[in-house]
Scaffold this motif. Sequence first.
Motif, short mmCIF file in Angstrom:
data_model
loop_
_atom_site.label_atom_id
_atom_site.label_comp_id
_atom_site.label_asym_id
_atom_site.label_seq_id
_atom_site.Cartn_x
_atom_site.Cartn_y
_atom_site.Cartn_z
N ARG A 346 0.83 -1.21 0.00
CA ARG A 346 0.00 0.00 0.00
C ARG A 346 0.87 1.26 0.00
NH1 ARG A 346 -4.00 1.31 -2.37
NH2 ARG A 346 -3.19 3.40 -2.56
N ARG A 347 1.99 1.21 0.73
CA ARG A 347 2.92 2.35 0.72
C ARG A 347 3.43 2.61 -0.69
NH1 ARG A 347 7.40 0.94 5.17
NH2 ARG A 347 7.92 -0.33 3.36
N LEU A 348 3.79 1.55 -1.39
CA LEU A 348 4.29 1.70 -2.75
C LEU A 348 3.21 2.25 -3.68
CD1 LEU A 348 6.33 -1.61 -3.19
CD2 LEU A 348 7.15 0.61 -2.42
N LEU A 349 2.00 1.72 -3.53
CA LEU A 349 0.91 2.18 -4.38
C LEU A 349 0.56 3.64 -4.11
CD1 LEU A 349 -1.31 -1.03 -4.29
CD2 LEU A 349 -0.03 -0.13 -6.26
N GLU A 350 0.68 4.07 -2.87
CA GLU A 350 0.42 5.48 -2.58
C GLU A 350 1.45 6.38 -3.26
OE1 GLU A 350 0.36 5.61 1.66
OE2 GLU A 350 -1.72 4.87 1.80
#
Length: 421
Positions: A346-350
Amino acid sequence: MGGQRLLAYFTGMVADIRPKLRPLDMQWTVLNGRSALVLRDRQGISNRVLLIPGELAPLLAFMDGSRTPTGIRLAFEMRTGRFLPPGLVEGLIAELDEAIFLEGPRLEAARRQALESFRALPIRPPALAGTVYPAEPEDLAAALGAYIREAGAEGMASGAVGAVSPHIDYQRGWRVYARLWSALRPDVEAADAVIIFGTDHSGGAGRLTLTARPYATPFGTVPLFREAFDALVDALGPEAVFEEELHHRAEHSVELALVWLHYLRREDPPPVLPVLCGHFYDFTHGGASAADHEPFTRTLAALRAACAGRRVFVVAAADLAHVGPAFGDPDGYDRLMAARLAGEDRRLLEAIEAGDAEAFLGWVRADRDRNKICGLPPIYLALRFLGRCRGRTISYEQCPADPYGTSLVSIAGVILEPDGS
């Protein structure tokens, strides 16, 4: 040279042999209750598949070109505390050499022959037709259409300039593919040209690799985006962009995105520039800066100039994490670990949704690419090329990567749109 002759050669001239294992696809499996390492050639120079018993797999780490067979055996015994019978190491080296899995003259001759054969072709033929997807165009269209219906993928994007698409096989990733590409239909139909940055699973550090052979799918041949191709050759030089051209022959990342693109534009496929992107190890584990990497700077400037005045759609053909025993991790993934992975993804997608290439790379560098993000190079370069953009993640999944559900590959479909702020 046959295996027995090679073994005799090794046995008689141990001091002169220092085998070096070439880069290979390595996956763990279990056969008859015992672990084994499966070795394959990603480049397709060799069609052999070797199974190495799990207890002998550490031997491969010592085949780095610096040790004789005796040195390899001693290093293994010192590391593991297990003693090997005479001739075992020599026999394994002979088998690896027969399979063309070692660096050396046999590999170079086979590589030259394979490259000459590839360059003699007018197109880059589909490598996965008949295995990952149907080889007949009618059957392929029916299969992709069924994926879209079964995924309930009815939404439509508008004004998208790019996307992050998986490159996992369709059998596991079909929902994400279907939801993403069905939403992209109007933007793909409106595109004048397409650039696909794909992971080169065999590529060298920071390498960007082209081929002059336009890609084909069961729907026909997709024309090459010649202006962008010529601009990139001029910017980086022929030696750099074609040194690893053979990787295009068997690499699946571009192909699996291109099939969906061609499905949406069967009557008039847009010209496409396929760019294979080598690994980012120096940027995730060392002090090198991708932002200051001169070949990337020249590449992006050349591509932007070639694309001026055109509506160009950009695809990053990229998976996310590869975790669990199948990828060399000591522990299998359970539900708790999978939930933790989802948070890390999720961090990467953000960062992708913010259009921030450096933040995306920064998260991967912070944990030294612990989750083995094989889509890192194409996502980073796509975001850099697009500049000001925003993303919308429309699908995310964790796909099984071994028969026991203890290894995972995570994938996502992200629509990239202009940043209107």
